[in-house]
Design a protein around this motif. Sequence first.
Motif, mmCIF file in Angstrom:
data_model
loop_
_atom_site.group_PDB
_atom_site.id
_atom_site.type_symbol
_atom_site.label_atom_id
_atom_site.label_comp_id
_atom_site.label_asym_id
_atom_site.label_seq_id
_atom_site.Cartn_x
_atom_site.Cartn_y
_atom_site.Cartn_z
ATOM 1 N N ASP A 9 -6.569 6.312 -2.256
ATOM 2 C CA ASP A 9 -6.031 5.512 -3.358
ATOM 3 C C ASP A 9 -6.980 5.555 -4.547
ATOM 4 O O ASP A 9 -8.206 5.526 -4.398
ATOM 5 C CB ASP A 9 -5.822 4.058 -2.929
ATOM 6 C CG ASP A 9 -4.607 3.885 -2.038
ATOM 7 O OD1 ASP A 9 -3.790 4.824 -1.972
ATOM 8 O OD2 ASP A 9 -4.476 2.816 -1.401
ATOM 9 N N LEU A 10 -6.398 5.602 -5.747
ATOM 10 C CA LEU A 10 -7.171 5.520 -6.982
ATOM 11 C C LEU A 10 -7.116 4.107 -7.520
ATOM 12 O O LEU A 10 -6.085 3.429 -7.412
ATOM 13 C CB LEU A 10 -6.627 6.499 -8.019
ATOM 14 C CG LEU A 10 -6.869 7.984 -7.736
ATOM 15 C CD1 LEU A 10 -5.972 8.840 -8.610
ATOM 16 C CD2 LEU A 10 -8.327 8.334 -7.969
ATOM 17 N N LEU A 11 -8.217 3.659 -8.123
ATOM 18 C CA LEU A 11 -8.247 2.308 -8.672
ATOM 19 C C LEU A 11 -9.139 2.273 -9.897
ATOM 20 O O LEU A 11 -9.991 3.152 -10.102
ATOM 21 C CB LEU A 11 -8.758 1.311 -7.631
ATOM 22 C CG LEU A 11 -10.270 1.284 -7.346
ATOM 23 C CD1 LEU A 11 -10.676 -0.054 -6.771
ATOM 24 C CD2 LEU A 11 -10.662 2.402 -6.393
ATOM 25 N N VAL A 12 -8.929 1.263 -10.720
ATOM 26 C CA VAL A 12 -9.801 0.990 -11.854
ATOM 27 C C VAL A 12 -10.481 -0.337 -11.579
ATOM 28 O O VAL A 12 -9.857 -1.299 -11.127
ATOM 29 C CB VAL A 12 -9.021 0.955 -13.186
ATOM 30 C CG1 VAL A 12 -7.868 -0.043 -13.139
ATOM 31 C CG2 VAL A 12 -9.946 0.640 -14.347
ATOM 32 N N ALA A 13 -11.796 -0.388 -11.815
ATOM 33 C CA ALA A 13 -12.567 -1.571 -11.482
ATOM 34 C C ALA A 13 -13.701 -1.728 -12.489
ATOM 35 O O ALA A 13 -13.911 -0.879 -13.365
ATOM 36 C CB ALA A 13 -13.115 -1.482 -10.057
ATOM 37 N N GLU A 14 -14.432 -2.802 -12.339
ATOM 38 C CA GLU A 14 -15.578 -3.097 -13.200
ATOM 39 C C GLU A 14 -16.836 -3.196 -12.350
ATOM 40 O O GLU A 14 -16.802 -3.726 -11.234
ATOM 41 C CB GLU A 14 -15.358 -4.404 -13.962
ATOM 42 C CG GLU A 14 -16.490 -4.757 -14.921
ATOM 43 C CD GLU A 14 -16.226 -6.045 -15.680
ATOM 44 O OE1 GLU A 14 -17.156 -6.853 -15.828
ATOM 45 O OE2 GLU A 14 -15.065 -6.243 -16.115
ATOM 46 N N LEU A 42 -4.012 2.393 -9.081
ATOM 47 C CA LEU A 42 -3.423 3.200 -10.142
ATOM 48 C C LEU A 42 -2.260 4.017 -9.594
ATOM 49 O O LEU A 42 -2.342 4.597 -8.510
ATOM 50 C CB LEU A 42 -4.479 4.139 -10.737
ATOM 51 C CG LEU A 42 -5.666 3.450 -11.425
ATOM 52 C CD1 LEU A 42 -6.704 4.475 -11.848
ATOM 53 C CD2 LEU A 42 -5.204 2.631 -12.624
ATOM 54 N N ARG A 43 -1.171 4.066 -10.367
ATOM 55 C CA ARG A 43 0.016 4.835 -9.993
ATOM 56 C C ARG A 43 0.600 5.493 -11.232
ATOM 57 O O ARG A 43 0.171 5.254 -12.347
ATOM 58 C CB ARG A 43 1.067 3.920 -9.346
ATOM 59 C CG ARG A 43 0.605 3.190 -8.093
ATOM 60 C CD ARG A 43 1.713 2.314 -7.509
ATOM 61 N NE ARG A 43 2.129 1.275 -8.447
ATOM 62 C CZ ARG A 43 3.389 1.044 -8.814
ATOM 63 N NH1 ARG A 43 4.361 1.795 -8.332
ATOM 64 N NH2 ARG A 43 3.674 0.071 -9.661
ATOM 65 N N TYR A 69 -0.096 -3.537 -5.355
ATOM 66 C CA TYR A 69 -0.648 -2.740 -4.264
ATOM 67 C C TYR A 69 0.335 -1.722 -3.692
ATOM 68 O O TYR A 69 0.082 -1.131 -2.646
ATOM 69 C CB TYR A 69 -1.135 -3.655 -3.137
ATOM 70 C CG TYR A 69 -2.308 -4.510 -3.545
ATOM 71 C CD1 TYR A 69 -3.533 -3.941 -3.853
ATOM 72 C CD2 TYR A 69 -2.189 -5.895 -3.635
ATOM 73 C CE1 TYR A 69 -4.607 -4.714 -4.228
ATOM 74 C CE2 TYR A 69 -3.256 -6.683 -4.017
ATOM 75 C CZ TYR A 69 -4.476 -6.085 -4.309
ATOM 76 O OH TYR A 69 -5.545 -6.855 -4.686
ATOM 77 N N SER A 70 1.443 -1.479 -4.386
ATOM 78 C CA SER A 70 2.426 -0.513 -3.910
ATOM 79 C C SER A 70 1.884 0.915 -4.004
ATOM 80 O O SER A 70 1.141 1.257 -4.933
ATOM 81 C CB SER A 70 3.711 -0.632 -4.724
ATOM 82 O OG SER A 70 4.619 0.398 -4.378
ATOM 83 N N ASN A 71 2.240 1.750 -3.041
ATOM 84 C CA ASN A 71 1.859 3.162 -3.050
ATOM 85 C C ASN A 71 2.954 4.064 -3.612
ATOM 86 O O ASN A 71 2.778 5.276 -3.672
ATOM 87 C CB ASN A 71 1.522 3.622 -1.621
ATOM 88 C CG ASN A 71 0.216 3.048 -1.122
ATOM 89 O OD1 ASN A 71 -0.743 2.921 -1.881
ATOM 90 N ND2 ASN A 71 0.169 2.682 0.150
ATOM 91 N N LYS A 72 4.069 3.484 -4.007
ATOM 92 C CA LYS A 72 5.209 4.258 -4.477
ATOM 93 C C LYS A 72 5.209 4.331 -5.995
ATOM 94 O O LYS A 72 5.102 3.316 -6.683
ATOM 95 C CB LYS A 72 6.515 3.628 -3.986
ATOM 96 C CG LYS A 72 7.750 4.437 -4.341
ATOM 97 C CD LYS A 72 9.012 3.777 -3.789
ATOM 98 C CE LYS A 72 10.263 4.570 -4.147
ATOM 99 N NZ LYS A 72 11.493 3.925 -3.631
#
Length: 312
Positions: free
Chosen positions: A155-160, A182-183, A241-244
């Motif tokens: 999974d890709l995400l944006v964080a601080e 991120l999607r 939190y959806s993967n679609k």
Amino acid sequence: MLSFISFSQPTDANHYGSTRHHPDVEHDSLMDLDDDLGGSRLTCPGEFITSSQTFMRGHGTYVDQDEVIASVAGTIERVNKLVTVRAIRSRYNPEVGDLVVGRITEVQPRRWKVDAHSRQDAILMLSSVNLPGGVQRRKLESDELQMRNFFEEGDLLVAEVQAFFSDGAMSLHTRSLKYGKLRNGQLIIVPPILVRRLKSHFISLPCGVDLILGLNGYIWVSKHVKDIDQGEQGLDAEAVYSNKNDDIDDATRMAISRVSNIIRVLADYFVPLTDMLLLEAYEWVIEQEGDTKDILQEDMSDALVAAISARA
């Protein structure tokens, strides 16, 4: 701030010979490249920078016969009398408050490991994410059992960047609604040195494309989405939190590909990335009325960088 004086380095042998100190060339005159601290230039390993009698050598340099010589390929930076060379190809050096884009590499007890293009994986604690419902409470064992419902490997995400552990690893958080999974887009990787520090690293282009410029060199290009409103019903776990991925029309797919190719071209020519520059580059490409794949052609790439540098 970097100013791109030239976008390609000469490769002939005469170039390297001419950059060395010559009796007819005054050493100090070569440091005029950054007298006003308004820009930096590219340098190659072995290239003469300045006189060691006038300036102090820093990282990325060495002294040879009273001359400060570059030991790596990068940009020359000067602070008072200290001259350093910041390497073009280097790992990301994080600071607290930085916005980063990363990829989950492992799910561990009460934490996730995240690849953030740094020297070691970052850590996202279970206590540092938003729970469904938007409830601020202690994370229970039942939450730990559902960790893969929030983030899983890949999974890709944006964080601080929130803090640092004793071993130097980054501690991340996604408590803000603008952070998280991120999607609907694609990831572009550029050297971290090219991402400028901006007031906001969330950019919305008029073509319906959103950009997230991670200071770690990971850039997310995606379909435009409306700001998530938590409201009275709390956090919508299905949306966050959806993967679609959502359905994306052909025009938006074309715009995402066009913006991605622009970023690749600017990165190849070592052009620093800012919100205004990316907007100008996109407008220039639209004016050319060419195909998306044409942006990567050498002729159009050269013309794009030349046009952007002229406007800058």
